[in-house]
Each structure stands twice: as C-alpha cells, then as structure tokens.
Design a protein around this motif. Structure first.
Motif, mmCIF file in Angstrom:
data_model
loop_
_atom_site.group_PDB
_atom_site.id
_atom_site.type_symbol
_atom_site.label_atom_id
_atom_site.label_comp_id
_atom_site.label_asym_id
_atom_site.label_seq_id
_atom_site.Cartn_x
_atom_site.Cartn_y
_atom_site.Cartn_z
ATOM 1 N N CYS A 1 0.833 -1.204 0.000
ATOM 2 C CA CYS A 1 0.000 0.000 0.000
ATOM 3 C C CYS A 1 0.866 1.251 0.000
ATOM 4 C CB CYS A 1 -0.853 -0.038 1.266
ATOM 5 S SG CYS A 1 -2.037 1.288 1.387
ATOM 6 N N LEU B 1 0.036 -5.630 6.838
ATOM 7 C CA LEU B 1 0.967 -5.803 5.713
ATOM 8 C C LEU B 1 2.414 -5.640 6.167
ATOM 9 C CD1 LEU B 1 -0.891 -3.759 2.939
ATOM 10 C CD2 LEU B 1 -0.986 -6.219 3.350
ATOM 11 N N TYR C 1 0.030 3.911 1.548
ATOM 12 C CA TYR C 1 -0.055 4.500 2.879
ATOM 13 C C TYR C 1 0.827 3.705 3.842
ATOM 14 C CZ TYR C 1 -4.114 6.935 0.925
ATOM 15 O OH TYR C 1 -4.934 7.697 0.145
ATOM 16 N N ASP C 2 0.964 4.261 5.028
ATOM 17 C CA ASP C 2 1.924 3.673 5.959
ATOM 18 C C ASP C 2 1.316 3.620 7.364
ATOM 19 O OD1 ASP C 2 4.255 2.783 7.091
ATOM 20 O OD2 ASP C 2 5.312 4.698 6.979
ATOM 21 N N CYS C 3 0.247 2.844 7.501
ATOM 22 C CA CYS C 3 -0.412 2.760 8.806
ATOM 23 C C CYS C 3 0.443 1.894 9.736
ATOM 24 C CB CYS C 3 -1.809 2.165 8.677
ATOM 25 S SG CYS C 3 -2.844 3.104 7.543
ATOM 26 N N TYR D 1 -0.233 0.205 12.243
ATOM 27 C CA TYR D 1 -0.822 -1.045 12.715
ATOM 28 C C TYR D 1 -1.100 -2.042 11.590
ATOM 29 C CZ TYR D 1 -4.930 1.445 11.058
ATOM 30 O OH TYR D 1 -5.814 2.139 10.277
ATOM 31 N N CYS D 2 -0.755 -1.681 10.367
ATOM 32 C CA CYS D 2 -1.207 -2.483 9.225
ATOM 33 C C CYS D 2 -0.584 -3.876 9.217
ATOM 34 C CB CYS D 2 -0.856 -1.766 7.929
ATOM 35 S SG CYS D 2 -1.421 -2.675 6.489
ATOM 36 N N LYS E 1 -9.009 4.495 2.424
ATOM 37 C CA LYS E 1 -8.872 5.674 3.290
ATOM 38 C C LYS E 1 -8.650 6.905 2.418
ATOM 39 C CE LYS E 1 -6.889 3.520 7.440
ATOM 40 N NZ LYS E 1 -6.179 2.275 7.251
ATOM 41 N N THR F 1 -4.073 -3.757 0.022
ATOM 42 C CA THR F 1 -3.661 -2.484 -0.556
ATOM 43 C C THR F 1 -4.783 -1.468 -0.352
ATOM 44 O OG1 THR F 1 -2.806 -1.486 -2.595
ATOM 45 C CG2 THR F 1 -4.650 -2.999 -2.853
ATOM 46 N N ASP F 2 -4.605 -0.271 -0.936
ATOM 47 C CA ASP F 2 -5.718 0.656 -1.035
ATOM 48 C C ASP F 2 -5.886 0.955 -2.525
ATOM 49 O OD1 ASP F 2 -7.330 3.051 -1.155
ATOM 50 O OD2 ASP F 2 -6.949 3.321 0.978
HETATM 51 S S1 SF4 Z 1 -3.691 -1.384 3.518
HETATM 52 FE FE1 SF4 Z 1 -5.020 -0.116 4.776
HETATM 53 S S2 SF4 Z 1 -4.186 -0.298 6.859
HETATM 54 FE FE2 SF4 Z 1 -2.596 -1.002 5.437
HETATM 55 S S3 SF4 Z 1 -1.297 0.797 5.046
HETATM 56 FE FE3 SF4 Z 1 -2.880 0.698 3.435
HETATM 57 S S4 SF4 Z 1 -4.545 1.996 4.185
HETATM 58 FE FE4 SF4 Z 1 -3.230 1.529 5.929
#
Ligand code: SF4
Lengths: 326, 79
Positions: free
Chosen positions: A88, A97, A90-92, A94-95, A168, A136-137
């Motif tokens: 992804c 991934l 993004y860089d959450c 808690y993810c 998101k 992914t997003d």
């Molecule tokens: S897959 Fe979802 S939780 Fe994981 S980094 Fe991307 S947006 Fe964030």
C-alpha cells in the motif's frame, strides 16, 4: 504525477506483454524500467526499505482466498479476498501488511483477468462476496493500476458477485466516472484525526475521507463506514465520540448502507514481525491476548470500546445496520 | 535488530526483583513494560501504588501471578 510515488519500476519478463502492463507504463509516462525474472527478487529483497519500487508481475499463486476469521464477513456465507495488488502507498503503523511484506515495494499483478476467471469458477457454484482492496488501497492507486474501474466493471457484469473496495483515500473525482452497481460497496475507514495523524502516515484526514464518502454516495454507490480498527489510546472515548458525531453531521444527506466496527486485532505471526520492526510502536508493543493464533485486546478493553461505539452509533446513526467483527 | 539497551530500559529491576517469576511470566512482564514505555505509562508510580496496596513485594509464585495480573490491568487496561 503518479510516477513520483515510485523510485524505480520493475517488470517481470512474462508480464511485459500484458495489456495492463502497457497501460500502467503509459500512465506513468513510459518510465525507465528493469526487466526481472520473478517479482520476489525485488519484492522480498532485504534492502527493500531503501525506497519504494513498483513491480508489475504475474501472480504465480492463488488469486482468490477465503476470508480470515478476524475479517468482517457482513453476514456473507462465501467471503473471499483477492490480493490483486500487494502492499500500500499508505503507511499505517498497525497495518498487517507490515508483518507480512518485507518492505514498501508495491507489486501489481497485471494478470487480473486470471483472477476474474478464478472468480467465475466460484460463481458457478454460488454467490461470492469479495474484498478486492484487501492487501492495498486500490482507490489510492487508481491512477496507476486502474483496478477500481476493473472491479466495478466486473461486478456490474456478474450478478453473483458482490465486491467491497475499502479505502482511506480522499479522492472525490473518480466515482462519477465508474460504472455503478448496487453490489459494489465502497467502504471508507473513518478514523479520528488523532489516530490518522499519529498512526496512519500518509493518509488523508477525516474531513477528506468524509468528502469522499459523499462523492461515492452521490455517484450512486452503496457506502459503508468502517470504524475499524479502533485503536486503544489514552483518550479513545473523546476522539471516537467526536469522530462519530462529526461523521453523522457531515453525512446527514447520505444513505449509509451499513457500518463496520472492531477493535484492533492481528495474526500472532504478523505481530511478532511487527514488534521486531517497530520496537517503539505503541500499537505493535501492546501486550495483546493471543487467542487462536491472533493477537487482540483483552475482553475488558475490547468490550468497553465496542460497546461504547455501538451506543454512539445507536444515537448518531440510528437504523443503520452495525456489524462487529466478533 | 532491536538494541539491547531498549529492553533494559523497559524492565525496571526493582519490579522484577519484587516478584517470583517463571520464564513465561518474565516474558509477559517484559512485554507489558515495553508497552508501558512506548505508551508513556510511569511504571515507578505503579510500583509504588502496588507496594502501598501490599501487592508488592510478592513472596511466592501465587501472589506473583496475582501481582502480574494487576500490573497487566494497570498498564494495558487503564485508559
Ligand atoms: S492497507 Fe489499509 S491499513 Fe494497510 S497501510 Fe494501506 S490503508 Fe493503511
């Protein structure tokens, strides 16, 4: 513009002639690329943290998986997910991934038609509910992969298919261009700004995400709100109350199809990897209860948070069905 | 690799020395302490509270188990 997301582009030799590969390279402005034998040579490389590369490849494994027990099935008996893209932008913090993939590289499987063919075999037996944006997003990657459009087309064409695309992303410009289907659900993870800022690096704020919810609904798509994962932080009651209040106010004219709630949980194995990678992370280091191979908050915490959220939704989103993962 | 200094910062010797711990209990305590460190929870204040309550020092395995449960509740469930 999209190319700015990636330092380098790799193409698996066997994927080089695919229409999807050609289209993605064109969208990226025909960038310099390196041809490789197998995506894993780059995707799994130890120095993967140095930057972010894009890999275009074929999926050598399964294309459709049955949903994990910690996933919300929304009452669907045949619940699947598809890893058509891995990782992804993004860089959450808690993810899951992070515990699953070695770095930031993103791999798009260009043989999406094979995924659809696998799905059609399932649809011959029964209806299928698929989470297409699982690893992914997809909305955030739409300018590159174009897979949101693909899934919308596929869902509109296959009567036995219901698809969820979770995001998101705050983009509002894509929805009206997509083929609408009442079986294509856009699910928006809505987080308090404190959580987004602190733990969801690179993601849009709540205001942006709520605008996107409105855009998807205005285009005619069913929309789902996901207050999931709820993260246990010092002032969780205040921030989630404010978030729900704000969402209900902003989304007053929107017909929300349903709402998903759930406290954070993660596979035990991914948790171990996450803890090694992120020794200072409050989320990774929480002393979770390990139960049937998954880490979760103790009942005392999970019950308090989920019950509180149900009460909030009961007053702010009355009559909207609420699903809880457990 | 996680620097050893990180872990040693997370487990106050005073706390460990006031309990009789098996290896598994030690691991649990270690994780609780690491989390407390990342979440900004002051373990010294907690230790003093537990001493005042008589939970610490714990003289045997049973009372240590009880103390560990209280420590878990204090650190992991108090927000
Ligand atoms: S897959 Fe979802 S939780 Fe994981 S980094 Fe991307 S947006 Fe964030």
């Amino acid at each position: 513009m999209s190319h700015a997301l990636f330092d380098k582009v790799y193409v698996e030799k066997r994927a080089s002639k695919d229409t999807v590969t050609g289209r993605i390279l064109e969208r990226l402005g025909d960038p310099e690329r390196e041809y490789i034998d197998h995506y894993k040579d780059v995707f799994d490389a130890k120095d993967a943290y140095a930057g972010r590369s894009l890999i275009l490849a074929h999926n050598p494994g399964k294309r459709i998986y049955e949903g994990a027990p910690v996933c919300q099935s929304f009452g669907n008996k045949h619940f699947y997910y598809s890893p058509c893209v891995m990782n992804c932008i993004y860089d959450c913090e808690y993810c899951f991934l992070k515990g699953m993939y070695p770095g930031k590289n993103i791999c798009i499987f260009t043989d999406i038609e094979e995924t659809f063919a696998e799905l059609e075999k399932i649809e011959k037996k029964h209806d299928a509910y698929v989470c297409a944006s699982y690893n992914t997003d997809l909305v955030a990657l739409e300018d590159v992969a174009g897979y949101v459009e693909k899934w919308c087309e596929k869902t509109a064409a296959d009567e036995r298919l219901t698809t969820e695309i979770r995001t998101k992303c705050s983009r509002t410009d894509i929805y009206e261009k997509l083929p609408v289907s009442e079986r294509l659900i856009f699910a928006f993870t809505v987080s308090p700004d404190e959580i987004a800022k602190g733990y969801e690096k690179g993601t849009p704020n709540a205001a942006g995400r709520l605008k996107a919810v409105k855009a998807a609904a205005a285009a005619g798509f069913p929309v789902r709100l996901c207050f999931d994962p709820m993260i246990y932080v010092r002032n969780w009651r205040e921030i989630y109350t404010e978030m729900v209040r704000r969402a209900s106010e902003e989304l007053r004219p929107v017909n929300v199809r349903d709402i998903s709630i759930g406290t954070f949980r993660i596979s035990d194995q991914y948790l171990k990897n996450m803890r090694k990678k992120y020794p200072d992370s409050q989320i990774a280091q929480y002393p979770y209860i390990i139960d049937k191979g998954y880490g979760r908050y103790p009942d005392k915490v999970a019950d308090a948070m989920e019950d509180y959220m149900k009460e909030l939704l009961d007053s702010f989103f009355k009559d909207v069905p609420v699903f809880c993962w457990r | 690799m996680i620097p050893g200094a990180f872990y040693s910062k997370c487990i106050p010797g005073a706390l460990e020395n006031e309990m009789i711990l098996t290896e598994a209990m030690k691991n649990n305590l270690r994780q609780i302490c690491i989390y407390a460190h990342t979440a900004g929870i002051d373990l010294e204040i907690m230790r003093q509270d537990l001493e005042k309550k008589g939970t610490l020092p714990a003289r045997d395995k049973e009372s240590s188990k009880k103390a560990l449960t209280e420590i878990y509740d204090y650190v992991a469930c108090s927000f």
